[in-house]
Enzyme design. Structure first.
Site: not given
Ligand code: ZN
Length: 486
Positions: A118, A185, A212, A457
């Site tokens: 996502d 997430e 991760d 972001h």
């Molecule tokens: Zn991320």
């Protein structure tokens, strides 16, 4: 010479000698055995661009974009036929994916590569500022453009590319390799990776490693080091939202009491800001300096290689900047404020929500206790929002062989890099796996300079094609390195 002068001279001598003798903690560079993928890498970049076009956007309070995830899954099937004919694939919570590449040696502990499918939405009104439309996945000027190219579809796709390539080379792994791709997430993170971790636990799977996303190779961000610094996150900070509420009688604002609930709240916030949770240079931030210090130039090198003497100065200095402060402390940010619904109405209740990011060593309850103690007012209610509680994750072991293998892989693919452990300030899916893995590390094999950070972001998210090819090579090399008997 005075006694003070003698003492100072001796101290200077000790500092200089220690600084000169400090040993590098860097891994030796072993040449990569996975060949570089041919630039311009049109095929691989094209597939990443296509993955960007599926709008697998997570929005708070909204159900997941199931149809987009389904299209992405179909695209993965078509693009990576070897992966899909060799690995066992299962869906978890309908949209998350777990793949198992069975190893030949049942005694060897499995490892897991983790990423999320996502992405965050594009903020309304900012679409026009994108040089290429955010879900176009266009390839231009040597970059793949669009939402998810850095966070975190690059990682999803690079892992698939790497395994597909290894399969084409005939690899059959010695140890079992899991690939896991969560779907939430960026929102609640309770249905995807968490459920995968629970599923593995129920099957008594115990992993040596979970890798991760997280920290990256930074360029020009660490003072005193001109070389790029690859940071491997050993832990991620926890979170708690604490509500602080003051109540009053309400009524008409023309006849107010001397102090209103808002006044009481303001005093509480002022007290909190005057007495935040303490700053302390501790693991994993202190480990980071232990690894970086030997590679630094003067004057930071003597300062950081003599932390026994300079820790108070260093702590004070780091505490002056927002991003460095976050590595030392549990931070607090009052973010939401509620009072009366109208300008001439006295509030019957006023409330502020303070968002805390908890460093290892503190806990959600020690933070809430701290707020109560500092506010010191029994007319004010202090409550932790139960749905907000995330404890900081345990600090993964620096001396684990898995850390050395990751460091070695980084060193062989990023020229002249300094590798160091670090603390991840944000939260990701890795934390769900701490009970099923010996170590959880957080590292995304890409290079980011300080002006790239806002793209995460933010607007104009993009990834250089050559960096993406290296990313694929990194995962392929990592899986090969982990497959070597130790
Ligand atoms: Zn991320």
């Amino acid at each position: 010479m005075t006694a003070g002068g003698v003492l100072f001279g001796a101290l200077l001598g000790v500092v200089t000698v220690r600084s000169a003798m400090v040993r590098s903690k860097q891994p030796s560079v072993v040449p990569a055995t996975v060949p570089a993928f041919a630039d311009p890498g049109a095929e691989q970049a094209g597939r990443l661009g296509q993955a960007v076009r599926f709008q697998t956007v997570s929005r708070d309070g909204m159900p997941p974009a199931s149809a987009e995830f389904a299209k992405l899954h179909e695209f993965l099937r078509q693009s990576f036929p070897r992966v899909h004919s060799t690995l066992q694939r299962e869906t978890v919570s309908e949209l998350s994916l777990l793949y198992k590449w069975e190893g030949q040696d049942p005694q060897a502990k499995p490892i897991l590569l983790l990423a999320h499918q996502d992405v965050v939405p594009v903020e309304n009104g900012t679409e026009g500022r994108w040089q290429k439309p955010p879900f176009s996945g266009e390839i231009a000027d040597g970059f793949v453009w669009g939402r998810g190219t850095l966070d975190d579809k690059c990682s999803v796709m690079a892992i698939f590319e790497a395994v597909e390539w290894l399969l084409s080379q005939g690899m059959t792994p010695r140890r079992t390799i899991y690939l896991a791709f969560g779907h939430d997430e960026e929102s609640v993170s309770v249905g995807g990776a968490l459920k995968i971790a629970e599923l593995l636990k129920s099957r008594q799977v115990h992993l040596e490693l979970v890798l991760d996303e997280g920290l990256v190779v930074t360029k020009g961000i660490m003072p005193g080091v001109s070389r790029p610094v690859a940071l491997i996150g050993l832990s991620e900070k926890g979170v708690v939202n604490v509500d602080i509420e003051a109540v009053g009688a309400g009524g008409h604002s023309s006849m107010p009491p001397k102090q209103t609930p808002i006044g009481q709240l303001s005093r509480a916030i002022t007290r909190l800001e005057a007495e935040p949770m303490p700053a302390e240079l501790r693991s994993p931030t202190s480990d980071m300096f232990d690894y970086v210090a030997p590679e630094m130039t003067w004057p930071l090198k003597p300062l950081l290689t003599n932390r026994w003497l300079f820790d108070p100065v260093l702590t004070w200095q780091l505490d002056q900047g927002g991003s460095t402060r976050a590595m030392l402390r549990t931070t607090q940010a009052p973010t939401m404020l509620f009072g009366s619904p109208k300008s001439n109405v006295l509030p019957q209740s006023a409330r502020v929500t303070v968002n805390f990011r908890i460093r290892p060593g503190d806990t959600t309850s020690s933070v809430t206790e701290h707020v109560r103690k500092v506010v010191a007012d029994d007319k004010i209610r202090v409550t932790a929002q139960p749905e907000s509680l995330i404890e900081p994750s345990p600090v993964s072991d620096l001396s684990a062989p898995a850390f050395a293998t990751i460091s070695q892989t980084i060193a062989s693919l990023f020229p002249d890099v300094v590798v160091a452990p670090g603390l991840m300030i944000g939260a990701s899916d890795g934390r769900h796996f701490v009970s099923v893995a010996d170590s959880v590390y957080r590292f995304l094999p890409i290079v980011l300079a300080s002006d790239d950070l806002a793209r995460l972001h933010g607007t104009n998210e993009r990834l250089r094609v050559s960096d993406y090819l290296r990313m694929i090579r990194f995962y392929a090399q990592l899986l090969k390195n982990f497959d070597q008997p130790r």
